[in-house]
Design an enzyme around this catalytic site. Structure first.
Site, short mmCIF file in Angstrom:
data_model
loop_
_atom_site.label_atom_id
_atom_site.label_comp_id
_atom_site.label_asym_id
_atom_site.label_seq_id
_atom_site.Cartn_x
_atom_site.Cartn_y
_atom_site.Cartn_z
N VAL A 46 19.29 39.83 -50.95
CA VAL A 46 18.07 39.18 -51.34
C VAL A 46 16.97 38.94 -50.00
CG1 VAL A 46 16.68 37.35 -52.47
CG2 VAL A 46 18.72 38.16 -53.52
N CYS A 47 17.64 38.64 -48.97
CA CYS A 47 17.02 38.49 -47.78
C CYS A 47 15.97 39.55 -47.26
CB CYS A 47 17.97 38.15 -46.59
SG CYS A 47 18.96 36.61 -46.93
N PRO A 48 16.52 40.97 -47.07
CA PRO A 48 15.68 41.87 -46.83
C PRO A 48 14.45 42.02 -47.80
CG PRO A 48 17.50 42.94 -47.44
CD PRO A 48 17.69 41.31 -47.58
N GLU A 50 12.80 39.68 -49.46
CA GLU A 50 11.79 38.61 -49.12
C GLU A 50 11.30 38.84 -47.58
OE1 GLU A 50 13.61 34.78 -50.71
OE2 GLU A 50 14.65 35.31 -49.12
N LEU A 51 11.94 39.11 -46.81
CA LEU A 51 11.48 39.63 -45.42
C LEU A 51 10.57 40.71 -45.36
CD1 LEU A 51 14.66 38.64 -43.01
CD2 LEU A 51 12.45 37.10 -43.69
#
EC number: 1.11.1.26
Length: 186
Positions: A46-48, A50-51
């Site tokens: 999920v992090c990539p 969002e970023l």
């Protein structure tokens, strides 16, 4: 206990930004608006997303006089490696702060001690270094940068005009001047 109004404490952290290793301190967050966005870990799922979304809105944040900082408990070296290998992360122009000791994650109360990871926390900090808005999510729930941007715009409007912003408020929309005459009328 709520973090609204909490003044950011002293800190010094290594970061990766635009091909360089830099140092970020609490002084960098003072004198301008800041958005500090915690995420669990580099090289995840999920992090990539969002970023990447945050990177695509970065110029809008800058146009609002706001600097963006992303933070995870990875090191600045891992941030560089991720930036060099991921097409999504290559879009990032803001500082990626390493928090391997968890000091910042604890300061913002997003540290998951058992896992050594930060929850997904988004914080808007005013020029005096105080938290004026924040939102914390569980690890599996991604955030949307446009909503963080809207909250920044609302926080700036409230501070500049002394009016309040109703639900779904966007710049240019009508705000509310709180008066005794409005009590019970909205």
């Amino acid at each position: 206990m709520a973090l609204i109004g909490k003044k950011i404490g002293e800190f010094k952290a290594d970061a990766y930004k635009n091909g360089e290793f830099i140092q970020i301190t609490d002084k960098d967050l003072k004198g301008k608006w800041s958005a500090v966005v915690f995420y669990p870990a580099d090289f995840t799922f999920v992090c990539p997303t969002e970023l990447e979304d945050l990177a695509e809105h970065y110029e809008q944040f800058k146009a609002e006089g706001c600097e963006v900082y992303s933070v995870s408990t990875d090191t600045h070296f891992v941030h560089k490696a991720w930036h060099d290998t991921s097409d999504r992360i290559k879009k990032i122009k803001f500082a990626m702060i390493g928090d391997p000791t968890g000091k910042l994650s604890r300061e913002f109360e997003v540290m998951i001690e058992e896992e050594g990871l930060a929850l997904r926390g988004s914080f808007i900090i005013n020029p005096e270094g105080k938290i004026v808005a924040y939102e914390v999510h569980d690890l599996g729930i991604g955030r949307e940068a446009s909503e963080l941007l809207r909250k920044l715009q609302a926080a700036k409007f409230v501070e500049e005009h002394g009016e309040v912003c109703p639900a779904k408020w966007h710049p240019g929309d009508e705000a509310i001047k709180p008066t005794i005459d409005l009590v019970g009328k909205l």
